[in-house]
Design an enzyme around this catalytic site. Structure first.
Site, PDB file in Angstrom:
ATOM      1  N   ARG A   1     -34.925   3.865  27.025  1.00  0.00           N
ATOM      2  CA  ARG A   1     -33.681   3.140  27.258  1.00  0.00           C
ATOM      3  C   ARG A   1     -33.712   2.456  28.616  1.00  0.00           C
ATOM      4  NH1 ARG A   1     -28.027   3.895  25.840  1.00  0.00           N
ATOM      5  NH2 ARG A   1     -26.912   2.266  26.968  1.00  0.00           N
TER       6      ARG A   1
ATOM      7  N   ARG B   1     -30.066  -1.775  22.046  1.00  0.00           N
ATOM      8  CA  ARG B   1     -30.607  -0.633  22.780  1.00  0.00           C
ATOM      9  C   ARG B   1     -31.571   0.185  21.926  1.00  0.00           C
ATOM     10  NH1 ARG B   1     -25.473   1.120  23.829  1.00  0.00           N
ATOM     11  NH2 ARG B   1     -25.125  -0.926  24.718  1.00  0.00           N
TER      12      ARG B   1
ATOM     13  N   ASP C   1     -29.023   5.196  22.034  1.00  0.00           N
ATOM     14  CA  ASP C   1     -27.724   5.480  22.619  1.00  0.00           C
ATOM     15  C   ASP C   1     -27.298   6.849  22.096  1.00  0.00           C
ATOM     16  OD1 ASP C   1     -25.497   4.738  24.066  1.00  0.00           O
ATOM     17  OD2 ASP C   1     -24.653   3.480  22.491  1.00  0.00           O
TER      18      ASP C   1
ATOM     19  N   ASP D   1     -24.074   9.302  22.380  1.00  0.00           N
ATOM     20  CA  ASP D   1     -22.693   9.401  22.868  1.00  0.00           C
ATOM     21  C   ASP D   1     -22.116  10.765  22.524  1.00  0.00           C
ATOM     22  OD1 ASP D   1     -22.556   6.812  23.902  1.00  0.00           O
ATOM     23  OD2 ASP D   1     -21.905   5.966  21.986  1.00  0.00           O
TER      24      ASP D   1
HETATM   25  N1  ROI Z   1     -22.966  -1.272  16.562  1.00  0.00           N
HETATM   26  C1  ROI Z   1     -23.416  -0.432  15.615  1.00  0.00           C
HETATM   27  N2  ROI Z   1     -23.372  -0.800  14.327  1.00  0.00           N
HETATM   28  N3  ROI Z   1     -23.915   0.797  15.917  1.00  0.00           N
HETATM   29  C2  ROI Z   1     -23.974   1.219  17.214  1.00  0.00           C
HETATM   30  O1  ROI Z   1     -24.426   2.355  17.480  1.00  0.00           O
HETATM   31  C3  ROI Z   1     -23.501   0.365  18.228  1.00  0.00           C
HETATM   32  N4  ROI Z   1     -23.519   0.739  19.540  1.00  0.00           N
HETATM   33  C4  ROI Z   1     -23.048  -0.043  20.498  1.00  0.00           C
HETATM   34  C5  ROI Z   1     -22.449  -1.377  20.210  1.00  0.00           C
HETATM   35  C6  ROI Z   1     -23.198  -2.425  21.018  1.00  0.00           C
HETATM   36  C7  ROI Z   1     -20.986  -1.330  20.593  1.00  0.00           C
HETATM   37  N5  ROI Z   1     -22.540  -1.739  18.807  1.00  0.00           N
HETATM   38  C8  ROI Z   1     -22.991  -0.892  17.865  1.00  0.00           C
HETATM   39  O2  ROI Z   1     -23.075   0.391  21.734  1.00  0.00           O
END
Ligand code: ROI
Length: 165
Positions: free
Chosen positions: A83, A93, A96, A98
């Protein structure tokens, strides 16, 4: 042990492989046990549309780590999987991770907001979460089923079975 849910998202560098590696890495977190992982979902990008589709999943952990120690671990895994934090908001990315929910806690910290601020509107979080915890009630008192019922699917589809299935 606290029950925590973590969302996985990737849209660069073989996203399905990135997501699988993330599940494997989450299974090795200290003071924690990976309980369950959702199926892997293909999803359209939320935010700028000129980026590849995402692969998303959610895992359920039991952990003795505090929320910030858990966040440190998630950020370590993100970095280990290549990342690079860019200035572009909502850009693509490799990985991610979260922290969606940490027990019943509401957390407002400069590094961390729990429940995750966007989770109630994001089909790519709600549907995998509902797969793991269909009867979940969020700390605000809203049943997950209500959020799922009013959330547009936006093309979300299962693309691979959960790890271990
Ligand atoms: N859009 C999708 N479909 N899945 C994600 O995990 C995701 N993550 C993000 C943003 C850029 C908001 N869009 C995303 O961080």
């Amino acid at each position: 042990m606290i029950e925590a849910f973590v969302a996985i998202g990737s849209n660069l560098g073989d996203p399905l492989a990135q997501a699988r590696r993330a599940v494997a890495a989450l299974a090795t977190l200290p003071e924690s046990e990976l309980q369950q992982a959702s199926s892997f979902y293909g999803s359209r990008p939320m935010g700028p549309a000129d980026q590849p589709d995402y692969v998303n999943a959610v895992v359920r952990l039991h952990t003795r780590l505090g929320p910030l120690a858990l966040l440190d671990q998630l950020q370590r895994i993100e970095l280990e999987q290549g990342r690079v934090r860019k200035d572009e908001r909502w850009g693509p990315r490799t990985l991610d991770l979260d922290l969606l929910l940490y027990g019943e806690e509401h957390i407002q910290h400069e590094r961390l907001t729990v429940p995750h601020y966007g989770m109630k509107e994001r089909e790519f979080v709600l549907l995998p979460l509902a797969e793991l915890a269909p009867a979940l009630v969020l700390p605000c008192g809203t049943p997950l089923t209500d959020l799922v019922a009013r959330c547009p699917r936006n093309g979300l589809a299962i693309i691979a079975a959960a790890v271990g299935e």
